[in-house]
Design a protein around this motif. Structure first.
Motif, PDB file in Angstrom:
ATOM      1  N   ILE A  25       1.097  -1.012   0.192  1.00 36.28           N
ATOM      2  CA  ILE A  25       0.045  -0.125   0.092  1.00 36.28           C
ATOM      3  C   ILE A  25       0.686   1.700   0.150  1.00 36.28           C
ATOM      4  N   GLY A  26       2.176   0.792   0.057  1.00 36.92           N
ATOM      5  CA  GLY A  26       3.052   2.077   0.175  1.00 36.92           C
ATOM      6  C   GLY A  26       4.273   2.378  -0.410  1.00 36.92           C
ATOM      7  N   THR A 195       4.895  -1.428   8.358  1.00 38.51           N
ATOM      8  CA  THR A 195       6.698  -1.386   7.350  1.00 38.51           C
ATOM      9  C   THR A 195       7.798  -2.398   8.348  1.00 38.51           C
ATOM     10  N   GLY A 196       8.976  -2.462   7.168  1.00 43.18           N
ATOM     11  CA  GLY A 196      10.015  -3.909   7.699  1.00 43.18           C
ATOM     12  C   GLY A 196      10.782  -2.784   9.242  1.00 43.18           C
ATOM     13  N   ASP A 224       7.262   0.558   1.818  1.00 47.72           N
ATOM     14  CA  ASP A 224       7.493   2.380   2.187  1.00 47.72           C
ATOM     15  C   ASP A 224       9.097   2.442   1.286  1.00 47.72           C
ATOM     16  N   CYS A 225       9.116   1.103   0.001  1.00 42.98           N
ATOM     17  CA  CYS A 225      10.955   1.461  -0.602  1.00 42.98           C
ATOM     18  C   CYS A 225      11.019   2.875  -0.858  1.00 42.98           C
ATOM     19  N   GLU A 243      12.680  -2.652  -1.799  1.00 49.02           N
ATOM     20  CA  GLU A 243      11.829  -2.491  -3.470  1.00 49.02           C
ATOM     21  C   GLU A 243      10.937  -4.073  -3.077  1.00 49.02           C
ATOM     22  N   PRO A 244       9.712  -3.732  -3.603  1.00 41.49           N
ATOM     23  CA  PRO A 244       8.037  -4.459  -3.392  1.00 41.49           C
ATOM     24  C   PRO A 244       8.688  -5.905  -3.901  1.00 41.49           C
TER      25      PRO A 244
END
Length: 283
Positions: A25-26, A195-196, A224-225, A243-244
């Motif tokens: 989503i981001g 996120t991560g 959030d990459c 990256e995604p």
């Protein structure tokens, strides 16, 4: 464009294909680091079952770039807003540009917008003015909100509370705050994006104790990459650009602390994202 392929760019140890398709989503794919190999980035995401990408638009120029990507790639959508760092740039012309963007089918959310009292690249006053203006546009367009908040939870909740009956859905993207802030957002019927950050043993440990407080129907996942490269990866990534295609490793970590399987969490967050952004895809 580089000559690397979707199958070979990532080290073997980092290739992870989950059972269920995922929605990121981001993704900040307008970042300059993706200019040379965007096609490969998208291809690697699809190999990793990340079938739907929401590209974040943080100002007029980047929102237009995100829309262009959405028009070019299947399964890619855009948001459009002004980030709190750039809130001082808000004016009537920007507002008019945003209204035009919200009429496009590729744009699925208002934002990234919100408050950031951590860095204050724009003054708090300018941030609040731009934020409330974008809340008004969200209310007018009916689009959901993609929100940024850092060190401003109490003020963010106060503002959102006054607008809650006028806006539709909203997600606090890249949530990193404490339990009280989390429950304040959940009490407002908001969604939460993780996120991560949760994979970072230096600063994300507190999130591990909070994830089970987030109902699966309110939870979404994001990279959030190119920022926030997960620290739970089993191999080093050359260049350290996120990256995604690495989203499955974030899902795995969240699932671990939510005490559900990767497949259950992936399927639930995908359903939630499809409903939230009103996208009907095969993801």
């Amino acid at each position: 464009m580089t000559t690397t392929t979707a199958d070979t760019f990532l080290p073997e140890a980092l290739r992870f294909r989950p059972e269920t398709p995922l929605v990121d989503i981001g993704a900040n794919l307008t970042h300059e680091s993706f200019q040379r190999d965007l096609d490969d980035v998208i291809a690697r995401a699809r190999v990793a079952q990340v079938r739907t990408l929401i590209v974040t638009g943080t100002d007029v120029a980047h929102a237009k770039q995100a829309v262009a990507m959405a028009q070019r790639f299947e399964g890619v959508y855009a948001t459009a807003g002004v980030h709190p760092h750039d809130a001082s740039s808000w004016n009537d012309t920007v507002a008019q540009d945003m209204r035009a963007l919200y009429r496009l089918p590729e744009v699925v959310a208002v934002g990234e917008c919100g408050l950031d009292f951590n860095r204050n690249f724009s003054t708090p006053q300018a941030q609040e003015l731009a934020f409330e203006a974008q809340l008004a546009l969200a209310a007018d367009s009916g689009l959901p909100l993609f929100l940024h908040e850092r060190d401003a939870g109490e003020r963010m909740r106060d503002i959102l509370r006054s607008w809650r009956d006028d806006i539709s859905d909203a997600v606090i993207h890249c949530f990193t705050a404490d339990r009280a802030t989390l429950h304040g957002y959940l009490d407002l019927d908001l969604h939460i994006g993780l996120t991560g950050w949760i994979c970072d043993e230096r600063r994300g440990h507190h999130l591990r104790d909070l994830v089970r407080d987030i109902p699966l129907e309110r939870l979404m996942v994001e990279t959030d990459c190119p920022y926030l490269l997960p620290r739970n990866l089993p191999a080093k990534l050359k260049g350290r650009r996120h990256e995604p295609a690495l989203l499955p490793w974030i899902v795995q970590e969240i699932a671990r602390w939510h005490d559900v399987s990767d497949t259950e969490l992936g399927a639930a967050t995908t359903r939630t994202a499809q409903r939230f952004f009103r996208i009907d895809t095969d993801a």
